[in-house]
Design an enzyme around this catalytic site. Structure first.
Site, mmCIF file in Angstrom:
data_model
loop_
_atom_site.group_PDB
_atom_site.id
_atom_site.type_symbol
_atom_site.label_atom_id
_atom_site.label_comp_id
_atom_site.label_asym_id
_atom_site.label_seq_id
_atom_site.Cartn_x
_atom_site.Cartn_y
_atom_site.Cartn_z
ATOM 1 N N SER A 1 5.598 12.345 -4.153
ATOM 2 C CA SER A 1 4.150 12.400 -4.327
ATOM 3 C C SER A 1 3.529 13.160 -3.170
ATOM 4 C CB SER A 1 3.601 10.976 -4.407
ATOM 5 O OG SER A 1 2.194 10.994 -4.445
ATOM 6 N N GLN B 1 1.956 -5.996 -3.164
ATOM 7 C CA GLN B 1 2.431 -6.088 -1.778
ATOM 8 C C GLN B 1 3.742 -5.300 -1.626
ATOM 9 O OE1 GLN B 1 1.290 -9.468 -3.220
ATOM 10 N NE2 GLN B 1 -0.590 -8.424 -2.724
ATOM 11 N N ALA C 1 -4.147 -7.676 -3.630
ATOM 12 C CA ALA C 1 -3.663 -6.322 -3.897
ATOM 13 C C ALA C 1 -4.828 -5.367 -4.137
ATOM 14 C CB ALA C 1 -2.763 -6.332 -5.136
ATOM 15 N N GLY C 2 -4.619 -4.116 -3.801
ATOM 16 C CA GLY C 2 -5.571 -3.065 -4.133
ATOM 17 C C GLY C 2 -4.754 -1.853 -4.527
ATOM 18 N N HIS C 3 -4.710 -1.546 -5.807
ATOM 19 C CA HIS C 3 -3.878 -0.439 -6.298
ATOM 20 C C HIS C 3 -4.800 0.706 -6.714
ATOM 21 C CE1 HIS C 3 -0.298 -3.328 -7.222
ATOM 22 N NE2 HIS C 3 -0.680 -3.344 -5.970
ATOM 23 N N ARG D 1 2.298 -28.691 -6.820
ATOM 24 C CA ARG D 1 2.089 -29.263 -8.158
ATOM 25 C C ARG D 1 0.694 -29.852 -8.361
ATOM 26 N NH1 ARG D 1 7.432 -32.441 -7.248
ATOM 27 N NH2 ARG D 1 6.356 -32.483 -5.255
ATOM 28 N N ASP E 1 0.808 -1.225 0.000
ATOM 29 C CA ASP E 1 0.000 0.000 0.000
ATOM 30 C C ASP E 1 0.837 1.269 0.000
ATOM 31 O OD1 ASP E 1 -2.260 -1.610 0.080
ATOM 32 O OD2 ASP E 1 -2.348 -1.592 2.264
ATOM 33 N N LYS F 1 1.908 2.135 -5.148
ATOM 34 C CA LYS F 1 2.452 1.593 -6.399
ATOM 35 C C LYS F 1 1.536 1.906 -7.588
ATOM 36 C CE LYS F 1 2.359 -2.423 -4.384
ATOM 37 N NZ LYS F 1 2.104 -2.040 -2.979
ATOM 38 N N LYS G 1 3.096 10.277 -0.169
ATOM 39 C CA LYS G 1 2.258 10.739 0.942
ATOM 40 C C LYS G 1 2.972 11.643 1.947
ATOM 41 C CE LYS G 1 -1.370 8.057 1.767
ATOM 42 N NZ LYS G 1 -2.324 6.935 1.978
#
Ligand code: GDP
Ligand code: IMO
Ligand code: MG
Length: 420
Positions: free
Chosen positions: A403, A220, A37-39, A141, A11, A14, A327
């Site tokens: 940023s 991640q 993931a949460g982008h 496998r 987080d 990215k 941030k």
């Protein structure tokens, strides 16, 4: 091929940076992780959250490739596709899937939940998306892959795997997947066949040979890596730069720039050690100012000061050549900031990330004056420049991106300073 990855516990931002730099690339390729993931991307007043699909989709003409190292939940993938189509993003011919990417089954999700329930207080705090069990079936496998969708015996193989999962679930005394979930999955895999499945290693080899620029997008972060993260409180994939090689089929000598994304502070969601965590008002202030709530699960993120030994470790294991500080605006208005410069481990000073971060580790802080207000439109306050210089000096890598807000436009490209 360049690589962009998280240098902390995920987080970091990215998705935002991939979206900002995507016009410099012809192909954006996700190399590991899955719907855990949460982008988040923000532009023209609208926020978009991507889970499996690479963050280059909003840049016209960009090819977005889901690599072999990714685990794909067909139901979530299709929902994502539909919501992108609803806002006018045309994915036909531009969204590709590796044939070798493994599939998440509804019973993988049930196994994830069962395993977490079994662990009780020791639970990982997983996103419950079935990530761990799917990677276990990959290395064990047993897994099903995107390429299997085109085989005649898909249904039999699916049923055999589900039977095996059900036996495991009965040991856990946990319920399996519902009939509706299974039907939804089988329907979704049929629709998934409409997407172009490729041999991503060959596809990328050709792209690179013809001079196309490729960016590998990580999910991640380094401290959640299966080998180098705070094990066992990690995810089940290689989040580090080497994961871009195995997760896409690209040889190490083809890697160019490696951009490490980090927040000007630290966050972590889920369980596990976090040396610089703040349990006080300052932590709460950062959480509120930074809207530190998970993009995938909505859980509040734990917040703390910037951890330089951890960042130095990320630079080392990934070969990070450039950093993006995210941030920094969240720290606006704080009189004094703290930065962890080293640890005391059982009373002994170390600047290294130790094997066990959970016990006997005390972060040692340097205090540094904060800044009143920083935003991408104005001059960078001196105090923020000093904060950046402190990081650059501590880890030996330049901060090339700064940023100062979630929007695409709130980004400053910095000139590379000479750190020699
Ligand atoms: P990712 O998983 O690394 O892509 O990061 P997430 O999207 O999960 O979390 C980053 C959050 O911070 C998102 O809500 C972004 O919109 C937001 N964000 C990104 N960069 C900045 C920034 O510079 N300032 C602020 N205030 N928010 C940002
Ligand atoms: P992005 O790509 C932050 C965390 C979970 C849990 C651990 C294992 O948005 O940065 P899993 O479901 O992978 O088995 O969970 O990893 N986690 C993340 N934390 N950002 C993420 O992704 C994460 N993906 C997984 O909270 O602690
Ligand atoms: Mg995220």
């Amino acid at each position: 091929m360049d690589v962009l990855l998280g240098a902390q516990w995920g987080d970091e931002g990215k998705g935002k940076v991939v979206d900002v730099v995507a016009p410099d690339y012809e192909v954006i390729a996700r190399f590991q992780g899955g719907p855990n993931a949460g982008h988040t991307l923000l532009f023209e007043g609208t926020k978009h959250v991507l889970h499996t699909i690479p963050s280059g989709v909003f840049r016209e003409g960009t090819i977005n490739l889901v690599g072999n190292g990714v685990v794909v939940d067909p139901v979530i993938f299709l929902k994502e596709v539909r919501s992108l189509e609803a806002v006018g993003v045309d994915l036909r011919g531009t969204l590709l899937l590796s044939r070798r990417a493994h599939l998440i089954l509804p019973t993988h999700r049930a196994l994830d939940a069962a395993s977490e329930a079994e662990k009780g207080k020791m639970k990982i705090g997983s996103t419950l998306k079935g990530i761990g069990p799917t990677y276990m079936d990959k290395t064990g496998r047993n897994g099903l892959r995107v390429g299997d969708l085109f085989q005649a015996d898909l249904k039999e193989r699916y049923s055999a795997l589900v039977r095996k999962h059900e036996r495991l679930l009965s040991l856990y005394e946990h319920s399996g997947a519902s009939a509706e979930a299974e039907a939804e999955w089988l329907d979704a895999v049929e629709q998934l066949k409409a997407f172009q499945a490729v041999d991503c290693e060959h596809y990328l080899d050709q792209a690179l040979r013809s001079g196309k620029r490729v960016l590998a997008e990580g999910a991640q972060g380094t401290l959640l890596d299966i080998d180098f993260g705070t094990y066992p409180y990690v995810t089940s994939s290689s989040t580090i730069c080497a994961g871009a090689c195995t997760g896409l089929g690209i040889a190490p000598n083809r890697i160019g720039k490696v951009t490490g994304i980090f927040k000007a502070y630290c966050t972590r969601v889920g369980s596990g050690p976090f040396p610089t965590e703040l349990h006080d008002e300052t932590g709460e202030r950062i959480r509120q100012a930074g809207h530190e709530f998970g993009s995938t699960t909505g859980r509040p993120r734990r917040c703390g000061w910037l951890d330089l030994p951890a960042l130095r470790y990320a630079v080392m294991v990934n070969g990070i050549t450039e950093l993006a500080m995210m941030k920094a605006d969240v720290l606006n208005g704080m009189d004094t900031l703290k930065v962890c410069t080293h640890y005391l481990v059982n009373g002994e000073r170390t600047e290294r990330m130790p094997y066990d971060v959970s016990v006997g580790i005390e972060p040692v802080y340097q205090e540094i004056p904060g800044w009143k207000a920083a935003n991408a439109a104005g001059d960078i306050p001196d105090a923020l420049n000093r904060y950046i210089a402190l990081v650059e000096e501590a880890v030996g890598v330049p901060v090339t991106i700064l940023s100062l807000g979630p929007d695409r436009a709130e980004t400053i490209m910095r000139k590379v300073p000479d750190l020699a």
